[in-house]
Enzyme design. Structure first.
Site, mmCIF file in Angstrom:
data_model
loop_
_atom_site.group_PDB
_atom_site.id
_atom_site.type_symbol
_atom_site.label_atom_id
_atom_site.label_comp_id
_atom_site.label_asym_id
_atom_site.label_seq_id
_atom_site.Cartn_x
_atom_site.Cartn_y
_atom_site.Cartn_z
ATOM 1 N N LYS A 302 0.843 -1.198 0.000
ATOM 2 C CA LYS A 302 0.000 0.000 0.000
ATOM 3 C C LYS A 302 0.878 1.248 0.000
ATOM 4 C CE LYS A 302 -3.992 -1.794 2.586
ATOM 5 N NZ LYS A 302 -4.994 -1.582 1.522
ATOM 6 N N ASP A 313 -7.604 -3.013 10.614
ATOM 7 C CA ASP A 313 -8.073 -4.046 9.696
ATOM 8 C C ASP A 313 -8.523 -5.323 10.423
ATOM 9 O OD1 ASP A 313 -8.770 -4.490 7.080
ATOM 10 O OD2 ASP A 313 -6.833 -5.312 6.479
ATOM 11 N N GLU A 374 -6.372 -9.456 0.719
ATOM 12 C CA GLU A 374 -6.065 -10.570 1.615
ATOM 13 C C GLU A 374 -7.235 -10.957 2.529
ATOM 14 O OE1 GLU A 374 -5.551 -7.525 2.380
ATOM 15 O OE2 GLU A 374 -6.334 -7.478 4.418
ATOM 16 N N ARG A 376 -10.413 -11.456 1.938
ATOM 17 C CA ARG A 376 -11.229 -12.539 1.389
ATOM 18 C C ARG A 376 -10.496 -13.878 1.469
ATOM 19 N NH1 ARG A 376 -11.560 -9.341 -4.202
ATOM 20 N NH2 ARG A 376 -11.214 -7.649 -2.712
HETATM 21 N N1 BES Z 1 -8.224 -3.665 4.386
HETATM 22 C C1 BES Z 1 -8.355 -3.286 3.032
HETATM 23 C C2 BES Z 1 -9.650 -2.547 2.757
HETATM 24 C C3 BES Z 1 -9.716 -1.136 3.291
HETATM 25 C C4 BES Z 1 -9.087 -0.108 2.618
HETATM 26 C C5 BES Z 1 -10.433 -0.858 4.408
HETATM 27 C C6 BES Z 1 -9.165 1.178 3.091
HETATM 28 C C7 BES Z 1 -10.523 0.434 4.882
HETATM 29 C C8 BES Z 1 -9.872 1.456 4.228
HETATM 30 C C9 BES Z 1 -8.323 -4.515 2.136
HETATM 31 O O1 BES Z 1 -7.531 -5.559 2.578
HETATM 32 C C10 BES Z 1 -7.772 -4.073 0.836
HETATM 33 O O2 BES Z 1 -6.649 -3.696 0.790
HETATM 34 N N2 BES Z 1 -8.592 -4.128 -0.203
HETATM 35 C C11 BES Z 1 -8.189 -3.710 -1.494
HETATM 36 C C12 BES Z 1 -8.718 -4.698 -2.481
HETATM 37 C C13 BES Z 1 -8.196 -4.504 -3.867
HETATM 38 C C14 BES Z 1 -6.719 -4.827 -3.921
HETATM 39 C C15 BES Z 1 -8.960 -5.398 -4.794
HETATM 40 C C16 BES Z 1 -8.770 -2.325 -1.728
HETATM 41 O O3 BES Z 1 -9.901 -2.069 -1.304
HETATM 42 O O4 BES Z 1 -8.079 -1.496 -2.300
HETATM 43 ZN ZN ZN Z 2 -7.209 -5.679 4.561
HETATM 44 MN MN MN Z 3 -5.532 -5.381 1.939
#
Ligand code: BES
Ligand code: ZN
Ligand code: MN
Length: 518
Positions: A302, A313, A374, A376
């Site tokens: 990220k 998370d 991750e 899912r």
């Molecule tokens: N934990 C994140 C989702 C999230 C992001 C929650 C920002 C709260 C604030 C999750 O694990 C994630 O990174 N999801 C990605 C999925 C994508 C790579 C398909 C996302 O939402 O960008």
């Molecule tokens: Zn996450």
């Molecule tokens: Mn993630």
């Protein structure tokens, strides 16, 4: 903070009745633009028309969001009287009820009142009733909602973790002043109200546990810390607990979960907590919570800005712990199982790489195109594990997608379910507990976005409908039972100046389980 209820028969109220009681503050609601009613009227009589005169003066009209604090009022036992505007009676509903409580709490915060008599939970025929579900805003609702709002105002960041407090000269927050709150209710409601206090306290305790776990930094709130918390709940409320370590997770062939923990030095844990409140033959409701104690994104790293927030998370896991604790504390006649897959998502020389293919516990293979998707992956194996409980329903809770925040913002949790009945139960519980969700689609058409040339499915579905395709991924592991998914990415915590966990969706889930227990 202590809460109790007191039956108040308004027809008998007067100088010799409850208005003579000694208290630091008497909190009384007043509608706008009409003759006085209820407690306000009794107060007016006891004070020889004081309230009427104030209205005539124009200083207090009962407008929504307004208040007036009075001192040394003759004819009553209270040191202070706080008049709270309820707004127009015709427009009074659950939101106005909550706003009145918040207004009162803000005003009380400026005083030294510690013991108060709170008359704002007194019966309110104006509150909308939902006949199909019974009285939605009955005394139980009024008491539970009031306790939730007062405890919310009294929450201090990690008060139970003094090692994390700022060391600066001035305390971070002014301590909350309220110690004892007496809620007045109609005499006919007294019995239900007393039980509602127990429930309200249990829910507020669950919400606070969830907030604390969310707010703890990831170097303290590790998977092991979550497991120890589960053991603590089990000990205190007599639940069964089982924590599986890496060896056992491997033995179960949870290839998707293992792929996520691969890059981390911190050991993963798979937590199973069981509350048996009903007979052994009753099928349990299974709650599954995403417990990523820190999400760096893994090799699909990220961006750095705001990454600290990825300590949240594990809020799905925290809310599942908070909910099962609340249910156990109130002794609900229902069986509930909490399942929490928990680990860190880290980049390292041993981490899973984009393009890696793994086999989930269900036997379905997954091409991991993005290691940041991750949640899912750990949930799908937990959902397969849930089959062994022959559940009446399974609800998973996860801070799953940023896309859910884009779709719904921070007000509604994203709700997915195949069955309308389960979806409606959760939506209704959300409305009742002021912890709302909005239903999202799960149509088969979206499944196509998860196609992979190298496995049964990919773990990402591209940019369009990112929250939906994440839910569609989970759906592939849930065909053995009635299932719902809550994406709480937008509702589990607040960013900015008020940064912190919200404790959501504990109120919704607890209400859902209370409704199911009947
Ligand atoms: N934990 C994140 C989702 C999230 C992001 C929650 C920002 C709260 C604030 C999750 O694990 C994630 O990174 N999801 C990605 C999925 C994508 C790579 C398909 C996302 O939402 O960008
Ligand atoms: Zn996450
Ligand atoms: Mn993630």
């Amino acid at each position: 903070m202590e809460f109790s209820t007191k039956a108040l028969d308004l027809s008998k109220a007067g100088q010799n009745g409850f208005l003579a009681s000694r208290t630091d503050c008497l909190v009384v609601g007043m509608f706008e633009g009409q003759s006085l009613s209820g407690v306000a009227k009794a107060l007016d009589t006891a004070t020889r028309g004081l309230v009427t005169r104030l209205v005539k003066l124009g200083d207090f009209e009962g407008k929504r969001g307004s208040h007036l604090l009075l001192h040394e009022v003759a004819g009553i036992g209270a040191t202070r009287v706080l008049l709270v505007g309820l707004g127009k009676e015709a427009e009074f509903g659950d939101k106005a009820f909550a706003e009145a409580a918040r207004t009162a709490l803000r005003a009380l915060n400026g005083t030294r009142a510690a013991n108060v008599i709170w008359c704002l939970a007194q019966s309110m025929p104006q509150l909308p009733q939902v006949p199909a579900q019974g009285a939605a805003h009955d005394v139980q609702w009024r008491v539970i909602t009031t306790i939730a709002l007062i405890r919310e105002a009294g929450y201090r960041l990690l008060e139970r973790h003094p090692e994390l407090r700022r060391n600066g000269a001035k305390a971070a927050d002014k301590p909350f002043g309220l110690r004892k709150v007496v809620l007045t209710v109609d005499a006919a409601e007294a019995k239900v109200a007393a039980q509602a206090v127990v429930r309200g306290m249990a829910i507020a305790n669950g919400v606070e546990l969830t907030k604390d776990l969310g707010n703890l930094p990831s170097n303290i709130c590790t998977p092991t810390y979550l497991a120890d918390t589960a053991r603590g709940i089990a000990r205190r409320f007599k639940l069964k607990v089982e924590v599986l370590g890496r060896k056992q997770i491997e033995a179960l062939k949870m290839g998707a979960f293992l792929a996520v923990t691969k890059g981390a030095a911190e050991p993963p844990q798979f937590i199973v907590l069981r509350y048996d409140g009903a007979g052994v033959r009753q099928a349990p409701v299974v709650l599954v919570g995403k417990g990523i104690t820190f999400d760096t994104g893994g090799i699909s790293l990220k961006p750095g800005e705001g990454m600290d927030e990825m300590k949240y998370d594990m809020c799905g896991a925290a809310s599942v712990l908070g909910t099962i604790q609340a249910v156990a504390e109130m002794g609900l006649k229902l069986n509930v199982v909490a399942i929490i897959p928990t680990c860190e998502n880290m980049p390292s020389g041993t981490a899973t790489k984009p393009g890696d293919v793994v086999t989930s516990m269900s036997g379905q293979t997954i091409e991991i195109l993005n290691t940041d998707a991750e949640g899912r992956l750990i949930l799908c194996d937990a959902l397969t594990y849930a089959e062994r409980f022959k559940p009446a329903a399974v609800v998973d809770v996860a801070t799953l997608t940023g896309a859910c925040i884009i779709a719904l913002g921070h007000h509604n949790t994203g709700l997915y379910a195949r069955s309308d009945a389960l979806a409606d139960q959760l939506l209704q519980a959300g409305r009742k507990s002021l912890d709302t969700a909005w239903r999202m689609p799960l149509d088969d058409e979206y499944q196509e976005q998860l196609k992979s040339n190298f496995a049964d499915m990919a773990n990402i579905g591209g940019r369009p409908a990112g929250s939906v395709t994440a839910a569609c991924f989970l759906a592939r592991f849930t065909d053995k039972y009635d299932w719902a998914h809550l994406d709480i990415a937008g509702t589990a915590w607040k960013s900015g100046a008020a940064k912190g966990a919200t404790g959501r969706p504990v109120p919704m889930l607890t209400q859902f389980l209370m409704d199911r227990a009947g």
